[in-house]
Design an enzyme around this catalytic site. Structure first.
Site, mmCIF file in Angstrom:
data_model
loop_
_atom_site.group_PDB
_atom_site.id
_atom_site.type_symbol
_atom_site.label_atom_id
_atom_site.label_comp_id
_atom_site.label_asym_id
_atom_site.label_seq_id
_atom_site.Cartn_x
_atom_site.Cartn_y
_atom_site.Cartn_z
ATOM 1 N N ASN A 10 1.125 -1.054 -0.486
ATOM 2 C CA ASN A 10 0.183 0.252 -0.060
ATOM 3 C C ASN A 10 0.697 1.325 0.133
ATOM 4 O OD1 ASN A 10 -1.684 2.476 0.307
ATOM 5 N ND2 ASN A 10 -2.283 1.694 2.820
ATOM 6 N N LYS A 12 0.035 4.594 -0.053
ATOM 7 C CA LYS A 12 -0.614 5.546 0.515
ATOM 8 C C LYS A 12 -0.562 6.476 -0.256
ATOM 9 C CE LYS A 12 0.643 3.824 4.958
ATOM 10 N NZ LYS A 12 0.312 3.088 6.204
ATOM 11 N N HIS A 95 -9.264 0.165 5.267
ATOM 12 C CA HIS A 95 -7.672 0.595 5.651
ATOM 13 C C HIS A 95 -7.869 1.595 6.760
ATOM 14 C CE1 HIS A 95 -4.147 2.099 6.575
ATOM 15 N NE2 HIS A 95 -3.600 0.930 5.600
ATOM 16 N N GLU A 97 -7.128 4.452 7.606
ATOM 17 C CA GLU A 97 -6.715 5.347 7.695
ATOM 18 C C GLU A 97 -8.080 6.195 6.796
ATOM 19 O OE1 GLU A 97 -3.322 5.081 5.793
ATOM 20 O OE2 GLU A 97 -2.303 4.672 7.616
ATOM 21 N N GLU A 166 -5.272 -5.275 10.752
ATOM 22 C CA GLU A 166 -3.887 -4.499 10.844
ATOM 23 C C GLU A 166 -4.463 -3.620 12.401
ATOM 24 O OE1 GLU A 166 -1.978 -3.064 7.227
ATOM 25 O OE2 GLU A 166 -4.308 -1.993 7.107
ATOM 26 N N GLY A 172 2.580 2.479 10.705
ATOM 27 C CA GLY A 172 3.307 3.267 10.204
ATOM 28 C C GLY A 172 4.219 3.842 11.753
HETATM 29 C C1 PEP Z 1 -0.528 0.156 5.671
HETATM 30 O O1 PEP Z 1 -0.438 0.852 5.186
HETATM 31 O O2 PEP Z 1 -1.691 -1.396 5.989
HETATM 32 C C2 PEP Z 1 0.552 -0.041 6.359
HETATM 33 C C3 PEP Z 1 0.464 -1.428 7.335
HETATM 34 O O3 PEP Z 1 1.198 0.133 6.968
HETATM 35 P P1 PEP Z 1 2.772 0.070 7.863
HETATM 36 O O4 PEP Z 1 3.211 -0.661 7.205
HETATM 37 O O5 PEP Z 1 3.487 1.332 7.090
HETATM 38 O O6 PEP Z 1 3.156 -0.009 9.104
#
Ligand code: PEP
Length: 251
Positions: A10, A12, A95, A97, A166, A172
């Site tokens: 991803n 982003k 997601h 975010e 997640e 992040g």
């Molecule tokens: C994500 O964007 O779903 C994610 C897990 O980001 P990161 O790997 O940067 O923690």
């Protein structure tokens, strides 16, 4: 039941067009024809056509990070699943975010999931608890609420759907869940799916872990029986790291 692991990258809201093209070229060179793991790249929407062109016939899949649920109309700024179907195969739905920065609800996630499936696209449904929910012992309740909300009105678990567990506190932050915790939570997701649908569809469903996955910790997740791959954010912006993560899941 053997489940083929799946790794998503991803990106982003990162990469200028030239950076995206360089990264796509690099990812293709590194992962073209890789077997034993499925790979999906989720670039920003403006670079989806580039991704589709540059990854065509590589076996690598292209997805988008978000869609709206209507097929067309007066919805300024939104992208419909029908439009996405011209270039991409996969869609991220729910997601963290989207949920926590843009206030997307479980009901909206449900509408998006339906629209993605109606357009014959493949969803990766992301769920996960906030730090305060984890600390308050609410993880199971949150995952159950998000899953039941996303599948409201569904008669069957769609057989191509991927669930990404997640934990929001791990995304992040560099604070990745331990492999043991990821295993326990992915197994919990599978149990909830089995209760809501049935054991055979829950056993067939791929459940990923996501949250600060990198080239160093990926092998730990790959060793977990209920972790069927990972969803990667930051580390997917580096071709070498993304390759190492994908290869960690090749048996
Ligand atoms: C994500 O964007 O779903 C994610 C897990 O980001 P990161 O790997 O940067 O923690």
């Amino acid at each position: 039941m053997a489940r083929i692991p799946v790794v998503g990258g991803n990106w982003k809201m990162n990469t200028a067009r030239s950076e995206a093209q360089d990264l796509l070229r690099d990812v293709r060179a590194r992962l073209d024809g890789i077997a034993g793991v499925e790979v999906i790249v989720f670039p920003p929407a403006p670079w989806i056509a580039d991704a589709a062109d540059m990854l065509c016939s590589s076996g690598l899949r292209v997805g988008v990070q978000n869609v709206y649920w209507e097929p067309k109309g007066a919805f300024t700024g939104e992208i419909s699943p029908v439009m996405i179907g011209a270039t991409a195969t996969d869609v991220l739905v729910g997601h963290s975010e989207r949920r926590h920065v843009f206030g997307e609800t479980d009901a909206e996630t449900n509408r998006k999931l339906r629209a993605v499936l109606d357009a014959a696209l493949r969803p990766t449904l992301a769920i996960g608890e906030l730090r305060e929910e984890a600390e308050g012992g609410q993880t199971e309740a949150v995952l159950r609420r998000q899953l039941l909300g996303a599948f409201e009105g569904f008669e069957a678990l769609p057989d191509n759907l991927i669930v990404a567990y997640e934990p929001v506190w791990a995304i992040g932050t560099g604070l990745a869940a331990t492999a043991d915790d990821a295993q326990e939570r992915c197994a919990l997701v599978r149990r909830i799916l089995a209760e809501r649908f049935n054991h055979s569809s829950a056993d067939a469903c791929r459940v990923q872990y996501g949250g600060s996955v990198n080239a160093e910790n990926a092998a730990g997740y790959a060793a977990c029986p209920d972790v069927d791959g990972v969803l990667v954010g930051g580390a997917s912006l580096n071709g070498a790291s993304f390759e190492a993560i994908c290869r960690a899941f090749v048996a």
